[in-house]
Design a protein around this motif. Structure first.
Motif, PDB file in Angstrom:
ATOM      1  N   THR A 101       0.838  -1.201   0.000  1.00 28.38           N
ATOM      2  CA  THR A 101       0.000   0.000   0.000  1.00 28.38           C
ATOM      3  C   THR A 101       0.869   1.246   0.000  1.00 28.38           C
ATOM      4  O   THR A 101       0.588   2.226  -0.703  1.00 28.38           O
ATOM      5  CB  THR A 101      -0.932  -0.005   1.222  1.00 28.38           C
ATOM      6  OG1 THR A 101      -1.697  -1.204   1.216  1.00 28.38           O
ATOM      7  CG2 THR A 101      -1.864   1.201   1.198  1.00 28.38           C
ATOM      8  N   LEU A 102       1.940   1.218   0.797  1.00 24.08           N
ATOM      9  CA  LEU A 102       2.856   2.363   0.806  1.00 24.08           C
ATOM     10  C   LEU A 102       3.430   2.616  -0.593  1.00 24.08           C
ATOM     11  O   LEU A 102       3.489   3.761  -1.059  1.00 24.08           O
ATOM     12  CB  LEU A 102       4.001   2.107   1.787  1.00 24.08           C
ATOM     13  CG  LEU A 102       3.746   2.364   3.270  1.00 24.08           C
ATOM     14  CD1 LEU A 102       4.996   2.034   4.068  1.00 24.08           C
ATOM     15  CD2 LEU A 102       3.327   3.807   3.515  1.00 24.08           C
ATOM     16  N   ALA A 103       3.841   1.545  -1.246  1.00 24.03           N
ATOM     17  CA  ALA A 103       4.436   1.686  -2.587  1.00 24.03           C
ATOM     18  C   ALA A 103       3.414   2.242  -3.578  1.00 24.03           C
ATOM     19  O   ALA A 103       3.742   3.085  -4.424  1.00 24.03           O
ATOM     20  CB  ALA A 103       4.972   0.338  -3.061  1.00 24.03           C
ATOM     21  N   SER A 104       2.169   1.787  -3.470  1.00 24.04           N
ATOM     22  CA  SER A 104       1.129   2.283  -4.377  1.00 24.04           C
ATOM     23  C   SER A 104       0.882   3.776  -4.174  1.00 24.04           C
ATOM     24  O   SER A 104       0.734   4.540  -5.129  1.00 24.04           O
ATOM     25  CB  SER A 104      -0.167   1.497  -4.164  1.00 24.04           C
ATOM     26  OG  SER A 104      -0.002   0.140  -4.508  1.00 24.04           O
ATOM     27  N   LEU A 105       0.839   4.180  -2.897  1.00 19.95           N
ATOM     28  CA  LEU A 105       0.610   5.597  -2.603  1.00 19.95           C
ATOM     29  C   LEU A 105       1.791   6.448  -3.076  1.00 19.95           C
ATOM     30  O   LEU A 105       1.608   7.549  -3.596  1.00 19.95           O
ATOM     31  CB  LEU A 105       0.371   5.789  -1.108  1.00 19.95           C
ATOM     32  CG  LEU A 105      -0.983   5.277  -0.611  1.00 19.95           C
ATOM     33  CD1 LEU A 105      -1.005   5.187   0.906  1.00 19.95           C
ATOM     34  CD2 LEU A 105      -2.109   6.191  -1.102  1.00 19.95           C
ATOM     35  N   ALA A 106       3.006   5.937  -2.892  1.00 28.26           N
ATOM     36  CA  ALA A 106       4.187   6.670  -3.362  1.00 28.26           C
ATOM     37  C   ALA A 106       4.130   6.847  -4.877  1.00 28.26           C
ATOM     38  O   ALA A 106       4.464   7.912  -5.411  1.00 28.26           O
ATOM     39  CB  ALA A 106       5.454   5.931  -2.948  1.00 28.26           C
TER      40      ALA A 106
END
Length: 301
Positions: free
Chosen positions: A126-131
């Motif tokens: 999820t962090l990677a997607s938001l980044a």
């Protein structure tokens, strides 16, 4: 610890009178030792028109005092009017936006934004997607343990923020609990949530307080207090801590957290001072220790 983390003052989640809210931000601008200040309605779009006329002068005052200003979005967007508001917010130039609904993040079109604590961010994917969507900072949900927070922080180049003080925003609903509690409909709520400037305590059938409600929002009954934990979290690469505004002296609360982070005030002394600043508050830090959220775990565990 290589550097002192930054302090963020989160958006005011409660329905305070607009003039009182303006004066609150003016005092924060002039006196509070915080790095960033969030402004904007997060909980209920019906409140938006009351404070909206004050926002330009509040932003100007905060920015003039050297604070980074962030405009926070609604946490639940349901109507065409709210969609239009979110679209307008996402297109704001020259100021950072916090997305508390994923639809706002999608409308940023790759421009930098803050991923708010009301998004469901519990893993590295999820962090990677938001980044990839443009997020440059993330405020993690409060239910995560210190180990989980450290793992997530190690997995991303984004600035990571942890909630450290105040009643925690846990959930948002289409229904208004404050109106229902007074036998009113949501459409005819009479803005009764303003009667509870720190939220309304909710008890179990055994009359034990365990949650608080703020209009359509469910919050923790206990007040998050990570004074004894922030230095340890900072050593694990947590760069920011969020303080949620309550009706207590938030300038003094911010000064206390700053002093603890700088090593100028001991944790035990700080806890005593915080109790004096928040009479009647029951503190908790269980989540960050991997325990039930309502518990308070002292420094010795």
């Amino acid at each position: 610890m290589t550097s002192i983390p930054k302090l963020t003052l989160g958006p005011v989640l409660f329905n305070w009178k607009p003039e009182a809210l303006r004066d609150f931000y003016f005092r924060v601008a002039d006196e509070a030792d915080v790095d960033s200040v969030h402004v904007g309605e997060v909980v209920c779009s019906k409140r938006t028109p009351f404070f909206e006329p004050f926002i330009p002068e509040v932003v100007e005052r905060l920015a003039g005092a050297g604070k980074e200003v962030v405009l926070s979005s609604l946490a639940l967007i349901m109507s065409d009017r709210e969609i239009a508001q979110a679209r307008e917010l996402a297109q704001t130039d020259g100021i950072l936006v916090e997305a508390n609904d994923i639809s706002v993040a999608a409308q940023m079109n790759g421009r930098p934004f803050v991923a708010g604590p009301l998004l469901n961010i519990y893993n590295e994917g999820t962090l990677a997607s938001l980044a990839a969507m443009g997020a440059v900072r993330v405020c993690l949900p409060a239910e995560l343990s210190a180990d989980a927070v450290a793992c997530l922080a190690a997995s991303t180049a984004m600035e990571v923020e942890v909630q450290a003080f105040g009643r925690l925003p846990l959930a948002i609903s289409a229904r208004c609990y404050a109106a229902r509690a007074r036998n009113l409909s949501k459409d005819g709520c009479q803005y009764v949530c303003a009667d509870d400037p720190d939220g309304m305590a909710v008890e179990t059938l055994d009359e034990v307080p365990f949650l608080a409600v703020n209009g359509t929002q469910t919050m923790s009954y206990h007040t998050m207090d990570l004074l004894g934990d922030v230095r340890g979290l900072a050593a694990r690469q947590i760069q920011r801590f969020r303080l949620w505004p309550q009706t207590c002296d938030m300038v003094a609360v911010a000064a206390l957290f700053r002093s603890v982070l700088a090593g100028k005030t001991g944790e035990e002394e700080a806890e005593d001072l915080l109790s004096d600043l928040c009479p009647g508050a029951e503190f908790a830090n269980g989540y960050i220790h991997g325990r039930s959220g309502h518990l308070f775990i002292d420094a010795q565990g």
